[in-house]
Motif scaffolding. Sequence first.
Motif, mmCIF file in Angstrom:
data_model
loop_
_atom_site.group_PDB
_atom_site.id
_atom_site.type_symbol
_atom_site.label_atom_id
_atom_site.label_comp_id
_atom_site.label_asym_id
_atom_site.label_seq_id
_atom_site.Cartn_x
_atom_site.Cartn_y
_atom_site.Cartn_z
ATOM 1 N N ASN A 1 -0.164 -31.244 -27.587
ATOM 2 C CA ASN A 1 -0.919 -32.064 -28.521
ATOM 3 C C ASN A 1 -1.677 -33.143 -27.772
ATOM 4 O O ASN A 1 -1.378 -33.449 -26.622
ATOM 5 C CB ASN A 1 0.017 -32.708 -29.548
ATOM 6 N N SER A 2 -2.635 -33.725 -28.456
ATOM 7 C CA SER A 2 -3.436 -34.807 -27.876
ATOM 8 C C SER A 2 -3.963 -34.428 -26.499
ATOM 9 O O SER A 2 -3.869 -35.197 -25.535
ATOM 10 C CB SER A 2 -2.615 -36.098 -27.806
ATOM 11 N N LEU A 3 -4.526 -33.263 -26.411
ATOM 12 C CA LEU A 3 -4.970 -32.746 -25.126
ATOM 13 C C LEU A 3 -6.100 -33.580 -24.541
ATOM 14 O O LEU A 3 -6.952 -34.102 -25.261
ATOM 15 C CB LEU A 3 -5.412 -31.294 -25.272
ATOM 16 N N LYS A 4 -6.071 -33.680 -23.233
ATOM 17 C CA LYS A 4 -7.053 -34.434 -22.471
ATOM 18 C C LYS A 4 -7.777 -33.503 -21.507
ATOM 19 O O LYS A 4 -7.230 -32.469 -21.122
ATOM 20 C CB LYS A 4 -6.373 -35.546 -21.672
ATOM 21 N N PRO A 5 -8.977 -33.864 -21.086
ATOM 22 C CA PRO A 5 -9.654 -33.037 -20.082
ATOM 23 C C PRO A 5 -8.823 -32.823 -18.817
ATOM 24 O O PRO A 5 -8.921 -31.757 -18.198
ATOM 25 C CB PRO A 5 -10.927 -33.831 -19.788
ATOM 26 N N ASP A 6 -8.000 -33.796 -18.446
ATOM 27 C CA ASP A 6 -7.156 -33.658 -17.269
ATOM 28 C C ASP A 6 -6.074 -32.604 -17.433
ATOM 29 O O ASP A 6 -5.432 -32.214 -16.453
ATOM 30 C CB ASP A 6 -6.495 -34.992 -16.915
ATOM 31 N N ASP A 7 -5.858 -32.135 -18.659
ATOM 32 C CA ASP A 7 -4.901 -31.065 -18.894
ATOM 33 C C ASP A 7 -5.479 -29.695 -18.567
ATOM 34 O O ASP A 7 -4.751 -28.695 -18.599
ATOM 35 C CB ASP A 7 -4.424 -31.071 -20.347
ATOM 36 N N THR A 8 -6.758 -29.634 -18.295
ATOM 37 C CA THR A 8 -7.399 -28.366 -17.965
ATOM 38 C C THR A 8 -6.772 -27.767 -16.717
ATOM 39 O O THR A 8 -6.728 -28.398 -15.660
ATOM 40 C CB THR A 8 -8.902 -28.567 -17.756
ATOM 41 N N ALA A 9 -6.284 -26.549 -16.853
ATOM 42 C CA ALA A 9 -5.596 -25.886 -15.749
ATOM 43 C C ALA A 9 -5.195 -24.491 -16.184
ATOM 44 O O ALA A 9 -5.280 -24.141 -17.363
ATOM 45 C CB ALA A 9 -4.349 -26.676 -15.332
ATOM 46 N N VAL A 10 -4.751 -23.714 -15.223
ATOM 47 C CA VAL A 10 -4.058 -22.478 -15.522
ATOM 48 C C VAL A 10 -2.585 -22.816 -15.678
ATOM 49 O O VAL A 10 -1.990 -23.442 -14.791
ATOM 50 C CB VAL A 10 -4.248 -21.425 -14.422
ATOM 51 N N TYR A 11 -2.008 -22.426 -16.788
ATOM 52 C CA TYR A 11 -0.618 -22.727 -17.081
ATOM 53 C C TYR A 11 0.249 -21.505 -16.833
ATOM 54 O O TYR A 11 -0.050 -20.408 -17.313
ATOM 55 C CB TYR A 11 -0.468 -23.194 -18.534
ATOM 56 N N TYR A 12 1.322 -21.718 -16.097
ATOM 57 C CA TYR A 12 2.243 -20.651 -15.732
ATOM 58 C C TYR A 12 3.629 -20.928 -16.302
ATOM 59 O O TYR A 12 4.104 -22.062 -16.258
ATOM 60 C CB TYR A 12 2.384 -20.542 -14.211
ATOM 61 N N CYS A 13 4.261 -19.908 -16.809
ATOM 62 C CA CYS A 13 5.674 -20.024 -17.137
ATOM 63 C C CYS A 13 6.482 -19.385 -16.023
ATOM 64 O O CYS A 13 6.005 -18.501 -15.305
ATOM 65 C CB CYS A 13 6.011 -19.402 -18.493
ATOM 66 N N ALA A 14 7.705 -19.851 -15.869
ATOM 67 C CA ALA A 14 8.558 -19.379 -14.797
ATOM 68 C C ALA A 14 10.016 -19.437 -15.224
ATOM 69 O O ALA A 14 10.386 -20.218 -16.105
ATOM 70 C CB ALA A 14 8.343 -20.225 -13.532
#
Length: 126
Positions: free
Chosen positions: A84-97
Amino acid sequence: QVQLVESGGGLVQAGGSLRLSCAASGRSFSLYAMGWFRQAPGKEREFVATVSRSGGITDYADSVKGRFSISRDNAKNTVYLQMNSLKPDDTAVYYCAATSLSWAGTSRNDALYNYWGQGTQVTVSS
């Protein structure tokens, strides 16, 4: 023995929300603590959130605390990341592990994670 597939990424405006899912194909999902990591362009991979085997313990990076929430549904072999409340700095490839920790807790250390998904792109526009 665990295969992970992320989904739910996409393009959103700043202030918006996304819910990422990570589906595990293994039969021992509940034996693994799960984590979310992300990697932005030109940056190293960083810890985002983690949840214990039972789902009772969570931990978050300071940068996402209060905005992101990790959860898991062991009956569905799925871990989620509500953003929630996403910011431009949250831009990324997200990986689960997934990690087979020797304790019933969590870890921020990506070196301890045994299995990784392919990642899903999250782009937050300003």
